[in-house]
Design a protein around this motif. Structure first.
Motif, PDB file in Angstrom:
ATOM      1  N   VAL A 171       0.840  -1.207   0.000  1.00  0.00           N
ATOM      2  CA  VAL A 171       0.000   0.000   0.000  1.00  0.00           C
ATOM      3  C   VAL A 171       0.873   1.254   0.000  1.00  0.00           C
ATOM      4  CG1 VAL A 171      -1.569   1.406   1.407  1.00  0.00           C
ATOM      5  CG2 VAL A 171      -2.071  -1.011   1.016  1.00  0.00           C
ATOM      6  N   ASN A 172       1.887   1.293   0.887  1.00  0.00           N
ATOM      7  CA  ASN A 172       2.738   2.484   1.005  1.00  0.00           C
ATOM      8  C   ASN A 172       3.710   2.636  -0.151  1.00  0.00           C
ATOM      9  OD1 ASN A 172       2.336   4.013   3.728  1.00  0.00           O
ATOM     10  ND2 ASN A 172       2.099   1.857   4.223  1.00  0.00           N
ATOM     11  N   SER A 173       4.018   1.524  -0.840  1.00  0.00           N
ATOM     12  CA  SER A 173       4.872   1.600  -2.036  1.00  0.00           C
ATOM     13  C   SER A 173       4.102   2.122  -3.232  1.00  0.00           C
ATOM     14  CB  SER A 173       5.449   0.217  -2.367  1.00  0.00           C
ATOM     15  OG  SER A 173       6.256  -0.263  -1.328  1.00  0.00           O
ATOM     16  N   LEU A 174       2.788   1.827  -3.277  1.00  0.00           N
ATOM     17  CA  LEU A 174       1.979   2.202  -4.442  1.00  0.00           C
ATOM     18  C   LEU A 174       1.594   3.672  -4.452  1.00  0.00           C
ATOM     19  CD1 LEU A 174      -0.437  -0.848  -4.846  1.00  0.00           C
ATOM     20  CD2 LEU A 174       1.529  -0.238  -6.266  1.00  0.00           C
ATOM     21  N   SER A 348      17.621   4.938  -2.195  1.00  0.00           N
ATOM     22  CA  SER A 348      17.252   6.357  -2.267  1.00  0.00           C
ATOM     23  C   SER A 348      16.497   6.677  -3.561  1.00  0.00           C
ATOM     24  CB  SER A 348      18.504   7.236  -2.182  1.00  0.00           C
ATOM     25  OG  SER A 348      19.283   7.094  -3.355  1.00  0.00           O
ATOM     26  N   TYR A 349      16.191   5.643  -4.351  1.00  0.00           N
ATOM     27  CA  TYR A 349      15.505   5.877  -5.622  1.00  0.00           C
ATOM     28  C   TYR A 349      13.994   5.980  -5.407  1.00  0.00           C
ATOM     29  CZ  TYR A 349      19.852   4.814  -8.162  1.00  0.00           C
ATOM     30  OH  TYR A 349      21.125   4.831  -8.650  1.00  0.00           O
ATOM     31  N   ILE A 350      13.344   6.636  -6.364  1.00  0.00           N
ATOM     32  CA  ILE A 350      11.905   6.906  -6.283  1.00  0.00           C
ATOM     33  C   ILE A 350      11.183   6.217  -7.438  1.00  0.00           C
ATOM     34  CG2 ILE A 350      10.165   8.754  -6.466  1.00  0.00           C
ATOM     35  CD1 ILE A 350      12.141  10.565  -5.054  1.00  0.00           C
ATOM     36  N   SER A 351      10.012   5.674  -7.149  1.00  0.00           N
ATOM     37  CA  SER A 351       9.201   5.011  -8.177  1.00  0.00           C
ATOM     38  C   SER A 351       8.771   6.022  -9.238  1.00  0.00           C
ATOM     39  CB  SER A 351       7.970   4.373  -7.535  1.00  0.00           C
ATOM     40  OG  SER A 351       7.048   3.974  -8.524  1.00  0.00           O
ATOM     41  N   VAL A 352       8.981   5.665 -10.509  1.00  0.00           N
ATOM     42  CA  VAL A 352       8.607   6.547 -11.627  1.00  0.00           C
ATOM     43  C   VAL A 352       7.092   6.718 -11.673  1.00  0.00           C
ATOM     44  CG1 VAL A 352       8.628   6.808 -14.144  1.00  0.00           C
ATOM     45  CG2 VAL A 352      10.627   5.880 -12.978  1.00  0.00           C
ATOM     46  N   LYS A 353       6.359   5.630 -11.468  1.00  0.00           N
ATOM     47  CA  LYS A 353       4.896   5.660 -11.589  1.00  0.00           C
ATOM     48  C   LYS A 353       4.222   6.285 -10.370  1.00  0.00           C
ATOM     49  CE  LYS A 353       4.327   1.601 -14.583  1.00  0.00           C
ATOM     50  NZ  LYS A 353       3.792   0.219 -14.646  1.00  0.00           N
ATOM     51  N   HIS A 354       4.730   5.963  -9.174  1.00  0.00           N
ATOM     52  CA  HIS A 354       3.988   6.306  -7.959  1.00  0.00           C
ATOM     53  C   HIS A 354       4.614   7.425  -7.127  1.00  0.00           C
ATOM     54  CE1 HIS A 354       1.878   2.671  -8.998  1.00  0.00           C
ATOM     55  NE2 HIS A 354       2.961   1.931  -8.835  1.00  0.00           N
ATOM     56  N   LEU A 355       5.849   7.840  -7.477  1.00  0.00           N
ATOM     57  CA  LEU A 355       6.561   8.902  -6.753  1.00  0.00           C
ATOM     58  C   LEU A 355       6.643   8.603  -5.245  1.00  0.00           C
ATOM     59  CD1 LEU A 355       5.127  12.070  -8.553  1.00  0.00           C
ATOM     60  CD2 LEU A 355       7.254  10.845  -9.027  1.00  0.00           C
ATOM     61  N   THR A 356       6.931   7.354  -4.910  1.00  0.00           N
ATOM     62  CA  THR A 356       7.150   6.938  -3.519  1.00  0.00           C
ATOM     63  C   THR A 356       8.545   6.320  -3.414  1.00  0.00           C
ATOM     64  OG1 THR A 356       6.254   4.724  -3.937  1.00  0.00           O
ATOM     65  CG2 THR A 356       4.704   6.403  -3.171  1.00  0.00           C
ATOM     66  N   LEU A 482      13.588  -3.620 -12.507  1.00  0.00           N
ATOM     67  CA  LEU A 482      12.489  -4.424 -11.967  1.00  0.00           C
ATOM     68  C   LEU A 482      11.441  -3.560 -11.271  1.00  0.00           C
ATOM     69  CD1 LEU A 482      11.369  -7.305 -11.281  1.00  0.00           C
ATOM     70  CD2 LEU A 482      12.671  -7.148  -9.141  1.00  0.00           C
ATOM     71  N   LEU A 483      11.914  -2.618 -10.429  1.00  0.00           N
ATOM     72  CA  LEU A 483      10.995  -1.795  -9.629  1.00  0.00           C
ATOM     73  C   LEU A 483      10.580  -0.503 -10.323  1.00  0.00           C
ATOM     74  CD1 LEU A 483      12.811  -2.165  -6.171  1.00  0.00           C
ATOM     75  CD2 LEU A 483      10.753  -3.368  -6.921  1.00  0.00           C
ATOM     76  N   GLU A 484      11.224  -0.211 -11.492  1.00  0.00           N
ATOM     77  CA  GLU A 484      10.965   1.034 -12.226  1.00  0.00           C
ATOM     78  C   GLU A 484      11.178   2.253 -11.331  1.00  0.00           C
ATOM     79  OE1 GLU A 484       7.027   0.531 -13.855  1.00  0.00           O
ATOM     80  OE2 GLU A 484       7.817  -0.462 -15.644  1.00  0.00           O
ATOM     81  N   VAL A 485      12.409   2.371 -10.819  1.00  0.00           N
ATOM     82  CA  VAL A 485      12.763   3.478  -9.930  1.00  0.00           C
ATOM     83  C   VAL A 485      13.957   4.231 -10.492  1.00  0.00           C
ATOM     84  CG1 VAL A 485      11.838   2.423  -7.830  1.00  0.00           C
ATOM     85  CG2 VAL A 485      14.175   1.899  -8.501  1.00  0.00           C
ATOM     86  N   VAL A 486      14.059   5.514 -10.116  1.00  0.00           N
ATOM     87  CA  VAL A 486      15.137   6.379 -10.612  1.00  0.00           C
ATOM     88  C   VAL A 486      15.658   7.240  -9.464  1.00  0.00           C
ATOM     89  CG1 VAL A 486      14.250   6.509 -12.970  1.00  0.00           C
ATOM     90  CG2 VAL A 486      13.465   8.152 -11.264  1.00  0.00           C
TER      91      VAL A 486
END
Length: 493
Positions: A171-174, A348-356, A482-486
Motif C-alpha cells: 500500500v505504502n509503495s503504491l 534512495s531511488y523513487i518510483s517513476v509511476k507512484h513517486l514513492t 524491476l521496480l521502475e525506480v530512478v
C-alpha cells in the motif's frame, strides 16, 4: 524573424529530443510529492502513537510503581515529555526541512558518524522490530476469535503478521495518498474505541465507581529504577511522537503544519491515555489489572457485554494503523540514508509511476518479516527505549549545539532553550538510571551493536572499498529496471 522562428523550432526539437532522451534513460526530475496536509499530519501522529500499547499493556507501568496514583502520574508525565521532545523536533524540522527524522539533524550538527550510527541502529533493530511486534499484536487479536478457549498457534500468528507487513508495505509503495488515506481511516476507527472506553469510564465514575482511586498513592514503590522503568514502558506506548519529522519533505506547508500537528496531536493522545487508564481503574483493582492478559479486552468483557467483541475488532484496526504509520515514516529514513550514501544507493531511488520511495519501504518490510521468524523478540523490545532515548537525547542536544554553531539557519519556530535542556537531561537520566540501578548484559549488547556500526562505516562509507561497488552496481541496475525506480532530483535547500 524567420531565422528566429527556425531557431526556436530547432530549440523545441532539441528540447523534445532531450526530454525523450531523459525518458529513455534516467529522469532527473523526480521528487517526493507534498501530499500530507494538517489533518493527515495529526492523524499520522495520533494514529502512529495509539497502537497496541495502551490497549494491551498499561499493566507494565503499574507493575513498576504498584499504585494507581503514581501510575496515572507517570502516564501524564510521559505525555508532557513527549510534547516537549516533539516541540524540539518541530524547531529542528522547520529549520532543516529534510525527511528522515533524527538523521539529517545529527548530520548537520555532529557530522556523518553519529548520523550513520543512528540509521544503522534504527534500520536494523529499533524500527523493523517495532513494526514486527505491532503486527504480531495485530495477528494475535485477529486470530483469537477463531480459537476460542485456547491460544492461536504460533504459525498462524506469524503468517498473519507477515501478511499484514506485506499488505502495508505494498500500500505504502503504491501511493503516498493511499497510505495517508488508510492512516486517516484507521485513526478514525481507533478513536471510536478510545471514545467508547473513555465515555464508559466517565459514566461509571458518575455512578460512583471510585473505590479504586481511594488512597491511590498507598503502598506505591518509588525509586529511581522503578520510575525510569515505568517511564520506559509508558514512553513505549507514546513512541511515534516524532514520526512527522520523517516525512517533512512530503508535508504541505511544513512551517505551519508540522508544529500545529504536534501541538494538537500529542496533547490529544496524552488526555486519551490518562482517561483510558482512569476508565480501566473504574472496573479493575490494581491486582486485577496486573493479572489481565489484555486489559482492554477485560474491560470490554465487564462493561460492554454482550457487545464486548467490539474491543478486539477495534484493537485490530488500532494496531494496523500504528503499523501503517510506522511503515509510512520509517521507509523515509531508509530513503534518506540511501540518498546520503550510508545505505545502498538504490534505496534512495523513487518510483517513476507512484513517486514513492518504494525500494526503501520494501527493504524495511523485508527486515521486519525477518524479525517475525524468531520465537521471542520480547527482550529486544524491552530494551528498545534504551537505544531510542540515546539518539533522542543526542538529537535534542544537536538543537542546543546548532543554536551556537549554526546561527545563520532560518528558524521559523524558536522554542525557549530551557525546553531542549530539560529533554536532554531527562534523556540522560532515562539512559543511565536502569544501567546504574539494575545493570544487565542486554544493555551492554545494545551499546556494542550500536558501536559495531563504526566498523561498517569505516569499511564501506569512509574507505569505500571497490569490491562492494562491483557487487552492488549490477544489483542496483537490475533492481532499478524491476521496480521502475530512478534517482531523486537534486533539490537546493
Amino acid at each position: 524573424m524567420g531565422e528566429e522562428s527556425l531557431k526556436k523550432r530547432k530549440g523545441e526539437d532539441k528540447g523534445g529530443e532531450d526530454r525523450q532522451s531523459i525518458q529513455n534513460h534516467e529522469p532527473q526530475t523526480m521528487n517526493l510529492q507534498k501530499q500530507v496536509g494538517l489533518i493527515s499530519g495529526i492523524c499520522m501522529i495520533v494514529g502512529t502513537i495509539i497502537g497496541s500499547g495502551i490497549f494491551i499493556s498499561p499493566k507494565s507501568v503499574l507493575a513498576n510503581v504498584e499504585a494507581v496514583g503514581p501510575c496515572l502520574t507517570i502516564w501524564a508525565a510521559c505525555g508532557v515529555l513527549a510534547t516537549l521532545g516533539a516541540l524540539c523536533f518541530a524547531e529542528l524540522g522547520t529549520m532543516i526541512t529534510k525527511s528522515g527524522g533524527e538523521y539529517p539533524y545529527l548530520m548537520e550538527a555532529f557530522g556523518a558518524i553519529p548520523a550513520f550510527l543512528f540509521s544503522w541502529t534504527s534500520l536494523l533493530v529499533t524500527k523493523p522490530s517495532s513494526f514486527a511486534i505491532i503486527c504480531l499484536s495485530f495477528a494475535e487479536y485477529a486470530s483469537a476469535p477463531f480459537y476460542p478457549g485456547c491460544d492461536p498457534p504460533q504459525v498462524v500468528i506469524k503468517c498473519l503478521a507477515a501478511a499484514a507487513i506485506v499488505v502495508i508495505t505494498i500500500v505504502n509503495s503504491l501511493s503516498v495518498k493511499l497510505g495517508s488515506y488508510l492512516q486517516n481511516f484507521l485513526t478514525a476507527a481507533k478513536m471510536i474505541i478510545v471514545t467508547i472506553i473513555i465515555v464508559s469510564g466517565i459514566v461509571l465514575l458518575a455512578k460512583g465507581k471510585t473505590e479504586n482511586f481511594k488512597d491511590s498513592f498507598k503502598d506505591s514503590k518509588i525509586s529511581v529504577s522503578s520510575i525510569s522503568l515505568a517511564f520506559y514502558n509508558g514512553l513505549w506506548a507514546y513512541d511515534g511522537w516524532n514520526q512527522l519529522n520523517y516525512i517533512t519533505e512530503e508535508l504541505k506547508n511544513p512551517y505551519r503544519n508540522l508544529p500545529l500537528s504536534i501541538i494538537i496531536g500529542i496533547p490529544l493522545v496524552t488526555v486519551c491515555y490518562v482517561l483510558i487508564n482512569i476508565s480501566y481503574f473504574t472496573v479493575m483493582t490494581s491486582t486485577e489489572l496486573l493479572q489481565s492478559q489484555a486489559v482492554a479486552v477485560t474491560f470490554g468483557d465487564r462493561v460492554l457485554y454482550p457487545a464486548s467483541w467490539i474491543v478486539p475488532l477495534f484493537v485490530v484496526f488500532s494496531t494496523l494503523g500504528s503499523a501503517n504509520g510506522n511503515c509510512f515514516t520509517a521507509g523515509r529514513l531508509v530513503y534518506v540514508a540511501g540518498r546520503e550514501g550510508h545505505m545502498l544507493k538504490v534505496l534512495s531511488y523513487i518510483s517513476v509511476k507512484h513517486l514513492t520511495p518504494a525500494p526503501a519501504i520494501i527493504f524495511y518490510g523485508a527486515i521486519a518479516i525477518i524479525y517475525i521468524i524468531p520465537g521471542d523478540i520480547d527482550t529486544l523490545i524491552n530494551y528498545f527505549s534504551f537505544a531510542v532515548w540515546i539518539f533522542y537525547g543526542l538529537t535534542v542536544l544537536a538543537l542546543i549545539v546548532m543554536r551556537f554553531t549554526r546561527k545563520e539557519l532560518r528558524r521559523p519556530i524558536r522554542i525557549p532553550i530551557i525546553i531542549p535542556v530539560i529533554v536532554t537531561l531527562v534523556s540522560i537520566l532515562l539512559v543511565l538510571a536502569p544501567i546504574i540501578s539494575a545493570p544487565e548484559l542486554a544493555y551492554l549488547y545494545c551499546i556494542l551493536f550500536i558501536l559495531s556500526g563504526l566498523i561498517v562505516y569505516v569499511l564501506f562509507v569512509h574507505l569505500k572499498f571497490n569490491w562492494p561497488q562491483k557487487i552492488s552496481k549490477p544489483i542496483t541496475m537490475h533492481l532499478q529496471m524491476l521496480l521502475e525506480v530512478v534517482p531523486e532530483e537534486e533539490v537546493t535547500q
